[in-house]
Scaffold this motif. Structure first.
Motif, PDB file in Angstrom:
ATOM      1  N   ALA A 174       7.368   8.669   3.841  1.00 23.96           N
ATOM      2  CA  ALA A 174       6.858   7.301   3.966  1.00 23.96           C
ATOM      3  C   ALA A 174       7.732   6.319   3.185  1.00 23.96           C
ATOM      4  O   ALA A 174       7.751   5.133   3.480  1.00 23.96           O
ATOM      5  N   THR A 175       8.444   6.824   2.180  1.00 26.08           N
ATOM      6  CA  THR A 175       9.280   5.929   1.372  1.00 26.08           C
ATOM      7  C   THR A 175      10.420   5.313   2.189  1.00 26.08           C
ATOM      8  O   THR A 175      10.531   4.090   2.249  1.00 26.08           O
ATOM      9  N   PRO A 176      11.249   6.124   2.863  1.00 26.99           N
ATOM     10  CA  PRO A 176      12.236   5.471   3.732  1.00 26.99           C
ATOM     11  C   PRO A 176      11.578   4.700   4.869  1.00 26.99           C
ATOM     12  O   PRO A 176      12.111   3.697   5.329  1.00 26.99           O
ATOM     13  N   LEU A 177      10.392   5.155   5.286  1.00 24.85           N
ATOM     14  CA  LEU A 177       9.714   4.460   6.389  1.00 24.85           C
ATOM     15  C   LEU A 177       9.373   3.032   5.993  1.00 24.85           C
ATOM     16  O   LEU A 177       9.638   2.082   6.730  1.00 24.85           O
ATOM     17  N   VAL A 178       8.780   2.891   4.781  1.00 23.63           N
ATOM     18  CA  VAL A 178       8.346   1.554   4.373  1.00 23.63           C
ATOM     19  C   VAL A 178       9.564   0.640   4.225  1.00 23.63           C
ATOM     20  O   VAL A 178       9.514  -0.547   4.555  1.00 23.63           O
ATOM     21  N   LEU A 179      10.671   1.215   3.779  1.00 21.23           N
ATOM     22  CA  LEU A 179      11.878   0.382   3.686  1.00 21.23           C
ATOM     23  C   LEU A 179      12.404   0.031   5.075  1.00 21.23           C
ATOM     24  O   LEU A 179      12.930  -1.058   5.297  1.00 21.23           O
ATOM     25  N   SER A 180      12.250   0.982   6.017  1.00 17.29           N
ATOM     26  CA  SER A 180      12.782   0.732   7.361  1.00 17.29           C
ATOM     27  C   SER A 180      11.988  -0.339   8.093  1.00 17.29           C
ATOM     28  O   SER A 180      12.547  -1.080   8.886  1.00 17.29           O
ATOM     29  N   SER A 182       4.317   0.746  14.942  1.00 20.01           N
ATOM     30  CA  SER A 182       3.379   1.788  15.384  1.00 20.01           C
ATOM     31  C   SER A 182       3.464   2.998  14.464  1.00 20.01           C
ATOM     32  O   SER A 182       2.444   3.567  14.070  1.00 20.01           O
ATOM     33  N   THR A 183       4.686   3.388  14.109  1.00 20.61           N
ATOM     34  CA  THR A 183       4.847   4.544  13.231  1.00 20.61           C
ATOM     35  C   THR A 183       4.261   4.253  11.861  1.00 20.61           C
ATOM     36  O   THR A 183       3.543   5.069  11.293  1.00 20.61           O
ATOM     37  N   TYR A 184       4.555   3.060  11.364  1.00 16.61           N
ATOM     38  CA  TYR A 184       4.065   2.703  10.041  1.00 16.61           C
ATOM     39  C   TYR A 184       2.546   2.720  10.002  1.00 16.61           C
ATOM     40  O   TYR A 184       1.933   3.254   9.073  1.00 16.61           O
ATOM     41  N   PHE A 185       1.940   2.176  11.031  1.00 14.21           N
ATOM     42  CA  PHE A 185       0.479   2.164  11.090  1.00 14.21           C
ATOM     43  C   PHE A 185      -0.067   3.591  11.120  1.00 14.21           C
ATOM     44  O   PHE A 185      -0.982   3.935  10.363  1.00 14.21           O
ATOM     45  N   THR A 186       0.501   4.425  11.982  1.00 14.12           N
ATOM     46  CA  THR A 186      -0.012   5.790  12.124  1.00 14.12           C
ATOM     47  C   THR A 186       0.145   6.578  10.827  1.00 14.12           C
ATOM     48  O   THR A 186      -0.798   7.232  10.363  1.00 14.12           O
ATOM     49  N   VAL A 187       1.321   6.504  10.231  1.00 13.05           N
ATOM     50  CA  VAL A 187       1.556   7.282   9.018  1.00 13.05           C
ATOM     51  C   VAL A 187       0.686   6.776   7.875  1.00 13.05           C
ATOM     52  O   VAL A 187       0.103   7.566   7.126  1.00 13.05           O
ATOM     53  N   SER A 188       0.534   5.457   7.757  1.00 10.79           N
ATOM     54  CA  SER A 188      -0.328   4.919   6.702  1.00 10.79           C
ATOM     55  C   SER A 188      -1.751   5.397   6.893  1.00 10.79           C
ATOM     56  O   SER A 188      -2.442   5.750   5.929  1.00 10.79           O
ATOM     57  N   LEU A 189      -2.199   5.407   8.142  1.00 11.73           N
ATOM     58  CA  LEU A 189      -3.568   5.828   8.425  1.00 11.73           C
ATOM     59  C   LEU A 189      -3.768   7.302   8.061  1.00 11.73           C
ATOM     60  O   LEU A 189      -4.755   7.671   7.416  1.00 11.73           O
ATOM     61  N   LEU A 190      -2.815   8.140   8.436  1.00 12.76           N
ATOM     62  CA  LEU A 190      -2.930   9.565   8.137  1.00 12.76           C
ATOM     63  C   LEU A 190      -2.924   9.796   6.627  1.00 12.76           C
ATOM     64  O   LEU A 190      -3.718  10.573   6.093  1.00 12.76           O
ATOM     65  N   PHE A 191      -2.025   9.129   5.960  1.00  9.73           N
ATOM     66  CA  PHE A 191      -1.892   9.266   4.509  1.00  9.73           C
ATOM     67  C   PHE A 191      -3.202   8.849   3.827  1.00  9.73           C
ATOM     68  O   PHE A 191      -3.740   9.546   2.963  1.00  9.73           O
ATOM     69  N   TRP A 192      -3.704   7.737   4.257  1.00  9.01           N
ATOM     70  CA  TRP A 192      -4.924   7.180   3.677  1.00  9.01           C
ATOM     71  C   TRP A 192      -6.102   8.120   3.930  1.00  9.01           C
ATOM     72  O   TRP A 192      -6.855   8.456   3.020  1.00  9.01           O
ATOM     73  N   TYR A 193      -6.222   8.574   5.155  1.00  4.27           N
ATOM     74  CA  TYR A 193      -7.395   9.373   5.488  1.00  4.27           C
ATOM     75  C   TYR A 193      -7.350  10.737   4.809  1.00  4.27           C
ATOM     76  O   TYR A 193      -8.374  11.239   4.344  1.00  4.27           O
ATOM     77  N   THR A 194      -6.160  11.326   4.735  1.00  3.51           N
ATOM     78  CA  THR A 194      -6.067  12.628   4.082  1.00  3.51           C
ATOM     79  C   THR A 194      -6.440  12.504   2.607  1.00  3.51           C
ATOM     80  O   THR A 194      -7.072  13.393   2.051  1.00  3.51           O
ATOM     81  N   GLY A 195      -6.090  11.389   2.000  1.00  6.03           N
ATOM     82  CA  GLY A 195      -6.510  11.162   0.624  1.00  6.03           C
ATOM     83  C   GLY A 195      -8.001  10.959   0.513  1.00  6.03           C
ATOM     84  O   GLY A 195      -8.625  11.310  -0.496  1.00  6.03           O
ATOM     85  N   LEU A 196      -8.593  10.410   1.554  1.00 13.60           N
ATOM     86  CA  LEU A 196     -10.027  10.108   1.521  1.00 13.60           C
ATOM     87  C   LEU A 196     -10.896  11.352   1.715  1.00 13.60           C
ATOM     88  O   LEU A 196     -12.037  11.376   1.256  1.00 13.60           O
ATOM     89  N   GLY A 201       0.820  -1.214   0.000  1.00 12.49           N
ATOM     90  CA  GLY A 201       0.000   0.000   0.000  1.00 12.49           C
ATOM     91  C   GLY A 201       0.843   1.247   0.000  1.00 12.49           C
ATOM     92  O   GLY A 201       0.689   2.125  -0.853  1.00 12.49           O
ATOM     93  N   THR A 202       1.771   1.318   0.932  1.00 12.20           N
ATOM     94  CA  THR A 202       2.576   2.530   1.020  1.00 12.20           C
ATOM     95  C   THR A 202       3.535   2.604  -0.148  1.00 12.20           C
ATOM     96  O   THR A 202       3.865   3.690  -0.621  1.00 12.20           O
ATOM     97  N   LEU A 203       3.953   1.435  -0.628  1.00  5.76           N
ATOM     98  CA  LEU A 203       4.812   1.473  -1.803  1.00  5.76           C
ATOM     99  C   LEU A 203       4.072   2.100  -2.972  1.00  5.76           C
ATOM    100  O   LEU A 203       4.584   2.986  -3.652  1.00  5.76           O
ATOM    101  N   ILE A 204       2.836   1.648  -3.199  1.00  3.81           N
ATOM    102  CA  ILE A 204       2.068   2.178  -4.330  1.00  3.81           C
ATOM    103  C   ILE A 204       1.806   3.657  -4.133  1.00  3.81           C
ATOM    104  O   ILE A 204       1.983   4.465  -5.036  1.00  3.81           O
ATOM    105  N   SER A 205       1.387   4.032  -2.908  1.00  4.24           N
ATOM    106  CA  SER A 205       0.981   5.420  -2.753  1.00  4.24           C
ATOM    107  C   SER A 205       2.170   6.355  -2.589  1.00  4.24           C
ATOM    108  O   SER A 205       2.093   7.503  -3.002  1.00  4.24           O
TER     109      SER A 205
END
Lengths: 171, 583
Positions: free
Chosen positions: B229-235, B168-182, B92-96
């Motif tokens: 989010a890009t370095p995050l997903v790799l981390s 925890s960070t990955y979940f939070t950032v993905s959620l924020l990213f997703w919701y802001t897009g929504l 998901g984060t990779l695509i977005s």
């Protein structure tokens, strides 16, 4: 927004909108705002919008996260409760890198998103006045404040630039 | 927008959609009553979830002894499932994020659903370490907070704690990213809704108006979030691999783990996106938005990452032999030929051999094969984690403590429960939110819609017109349904087929200014121009602002006729003879 008397025109296509904004600039009509269903590229410079400074907020919050994590772990493992793990030094900087990185990202994103909603005046439970339901669908809207632009000049502007509809509303 | 798009690029939106069609197609699934297939799917998913919750309760009540873990094999299905789900959560984060930075337009069709999938997969993943600790009710001890036990802090030097922070960070950032897009899309749903529904979506859309400044900030936010989010997903998967790589277990203690885990995560994530999207696309009729071009692009990512994973497997084997380190050599010998040989060969077949089929374009573009292989890959990636974890632990340094592990019904039940959780959430998501990002799809319509792609290409032009004609009926029927929906809307669909700005400029004597003048007078297509008399055109020029005295429209209708009929060679001959558009 306080009570504004607004006259607005709806366009069917973003290219018509961009042309109309150019005309408005040439005629020195002061546009109150432009509403679109999706980000229209090339609109910001025409409206004279400066580049967003959100990334600065992101940087500040990120730096805050970095310091919180790194200084926090430093304080805990050197002052508050020093423990030797696996014969490593108390202040084992390489081992702090992953958490420092994660908190930098976490603080930057939360801070930026919260800033975004606050500066835009958006948030859970916020009710803004909407000019038209179709602006989130397929209409591109230019709105004038009637105190700034007279109704007649706005109407002739909308007519000459090919707006499909013109409405007035108090918001 | 008249971005130039190479004619060899495939359209990403088919069916000659207008902006309103996009809204209609993508919002309507949330407005209708659920279909029978949705209800059946939901019942199955929620039953699995209920059984999983029962098994979790059983575990918490009776203790971890209800699992088959033993002194030798301390990590079994629980950590296997954890790593598997985290891996799935990477697409998901990779695509977005990464594809946003690379300006890959095809991301818009699948990013929303993939991000949702990420969030649900991370929830499923986080569940496992949460209950594996035993006393799940004090799991908050992991977080460093000033407590009454000293305060006693967690061990910040431990990869397991890094993992907690990363996830925890990955979940939070993905959620924020997703919701802001929504948010803008919730506003679209809100503006079509009535009554109580409107109130709910008004709340969810945060009062979004679509103001130019808001959009500008929204884009800036998306870009910066994508950047971090890009370095995050790799981390995240790097840190998951540290759980193993920093240990002293032969077979785990390898520096290749971080890149190999990240590639594997993207590989399995895309496989799960395909599995889900092929079903969703069919059930919600999204074939015009998730096209074969999207599927092929994802299959290419699978091919690349699958091959990276294959190379990593072989590198591990080679290095184990080359190192001369007997314990490492034994670990790999045991994986391939020990008691769990079947899982090793399952992994090799599913992850290394099966994606190689995607070298063939026919298979990359086949829905059946893509679906089948995506399932195979999901299974293969599960085997990979099982091989790394259980197989390695089963044969440790002391032969007297060698052991064998197979799960109990409780462990299997919890895994089934997470699958149920995942699908329950996903099915709810398809009912309450647009599954495809509406605003983002609209923003690529002019560059990737099938009625625009190739419009710049003289050779492709004829086909393009044929396409318009095919869809003539389609547009009319839309107009009708449109009018019944909202009468004031009918006006908006008078120009359902928008025409490229530079189309008229192809004619000699017509520049951008005249093109604009003609279009604002209603002459927008070659067809219309061909049927307009020279006198009327002259009238339009005379009554418009600007000085067009030097321009004569005498040849325009004839040129337009040739252009409309696709006779480009004849048009070129004519233009060679013309002098600035005059005979």
């Amino acid at each position: 927004m306080a009570h504004n008397e607004v006259i607005f025109g709806l366009y069917n296509d973003e290219e018509d909108l961009l042309k109309a904004v150019k005309v408005a600039n040439a005629k020195h009509l002061d546009i109150m705002d432009v509403y679109t269903p999706f980000p229209v590229h090339g609109l910001d410079p025409l409206l004279g919008l400066e580049e967003s400074r959100l990334h600065i907020a992101g940087f500040i919050f990120g730096a805050l996260g970095l310091l919180t994590a790194f200084l926090g772990m430093t304080w805990i493992f050197t002052k508050d409760w020093p423990i030797i793990f696996g014969g490593k030094p108390y202040w084992s900087v390489p081992a702090f890198i992953p958490i420092t990185f994660e908190l930098t990202v976490l603080f930057a994103s939360i801070g930026m998103v919260v800033t975004f909603y606050i500066v835009n005046g958006l948030g859970p439970g916020v009710v803004n006045a909407y000019l038209d339901d179709r602006i989130t669908d397929d209409k591109f809207c230019i709105a004038f404040d009637k105190h700034e632009v007279s109704t007649s000049s706005a109407e002739s502007f909308f007519k000459s630039t090919g707006a499909s509809e013109v409405h007035e509303k108090t918001i | 927008m008249s971005h130039y798009v190479s004619p060899i690029r495939e359209p990403l939106i088919t069916g000659s959609k207008t902006y309103h069609d996009i809204t209609e197609d993508l919002v309507s699934p949330t407005e209708k009553v659920p279909t029978a297939s949705w209800i059946i799917g939901f019942i199955i998913a929620i039953s699995c979830l209920a059984f999983g919750l029962f098994c979790i309760a059983w575990t918490v009540w009776h203790g971890i002894g209800t699992w088959n873990l033993n002194r030798t094999i301390g990590w079994g299905w629980d950590i296997t499932n954890f790593v598997w789900w985290i891996g799935i959560g990477h697409a998901g984060t990779l695509i977005s994020a990464i594809l946003l930075l690379f300006r890959q337009k095809w991301r818009t069709g699948v990013n929303r659903a993939a991000e949702a999938m990420t969030i649900f997969a991370v929830i499923c993943a986080a569940l496992f370490p949460g209950i594996h600790v035993g006393r799940a009710w004090v799991v908050f001890y992991f977080f460093p907070y000033p407590n009454t036990r000293g305060p006693l802090w967690p061990n910040f030097n431990s990869p397991l704690l890094w993992d907690l922070f990363a996830i925890s960070t990955y979940f939070t950032v993905s959620l924020l990213f997703w919701y802001t897009g929504l948010v803008p899309d919730f506003a679209t749903v809100r503006d079509r809704a009535k009554g109580f529904r409107k109130k709910i979506y008004n709340f969810l859309s945060f009062g979004w108006t679509g103001s130019a400044k808001h959009w500008q900030r929204w884009e800036a936010l998306s870009l910066v979030l994508a950047g971090i989010a890009t370095p995050l997903v790799l981390s995240v998967h790097t840190i998951v691999s540290f759980d193993f790589a920093t240990s002293v277990i032969p077979g785990w203690h390898t520096t290749i783990f971080p890149p190999y885990f990240v590639a594997g995560a993207i590989f399995s994530g895309f496989a799960m996106v395909l599995t889900l999207m092929l079903i969703t696309r069919k059930l919600l009729n999204l074939q015009d938005y998730i096209t074969l071009a999207h599927i092929e692009s994802m299959n290419k990512v699978i091919l690349v990452t699958g091959t990276i994973v294959g190379v990593a497997y072989l590198t591990e084997l080679f290095i184990a032999w080359y190192s001369g380190y007997v314990y490492e050599q034994f670990a790999f010998f045991n994986r391939a030929l020990g008691p769990y040989w079947w899982s090793y060969f399952g992994m090799m077949f599913c992850n290394v051999v099966s994606p190689q089929f995607f070298w063939f374009k026919k298979i990359r573009r086949s829905i059946f094969w893509t679906f089948l292989l995506s399932i195979v890959i999901n299974i293969g990636m599960w085997f990979e984690r099982f091989v790394i974890i259980a197989t390695t632990l089963a044969r440790d340094y002391l032969p007297s403590s060698w052991s064998y592990y197979s799960p109990t019904w409780v462990e299997m039940g919890i895994f089934i429960g997470t699958i149920g959780l995942f699908f329950t959430f996903f099915l709810i998501f398809t009912r309450v939110a647009p599954v495809v990002a509406i605003a983002e799809v609209k923003s690529i319509l002019k560059s990737s819609g099938d009625q625009y792609v190739g419009a710049h290409d003289p050779n492709g032009h004829h086909d393009d017109h044929g396409h318009h004609d095919d869809h003539g009926h389609h547009d009319t029927s839309h107009k009708e349904s449109h009018a019944s929906h909202d009468t004031s809307h009918a006006k908006g669909s008078e120009t359902p087929v928008m025409v490229m700005e530079d189309e008229l400029k192809k004619l000699e004597g017509i520049g951008p200014k005249i093109s604009a003048v003609l279009k604002s007078s209603g002459v927008k297509t070659f067809e219309k121009l061909a049927n307009t008399s020279v006198e009327d055109l002259q009238n339009i020029l005379d009554t418009s602002e600007g000085n067009f005295g030097g321009n004569s429209p005498e040849s325009w209708p004839e040129q337009a006729k040739l252009a409309f009929e696709g006779r480009w060679d004849e048009l070129k001959d004519l233009q060679d003879r013309l002098d600035g558009g005059k005979y």
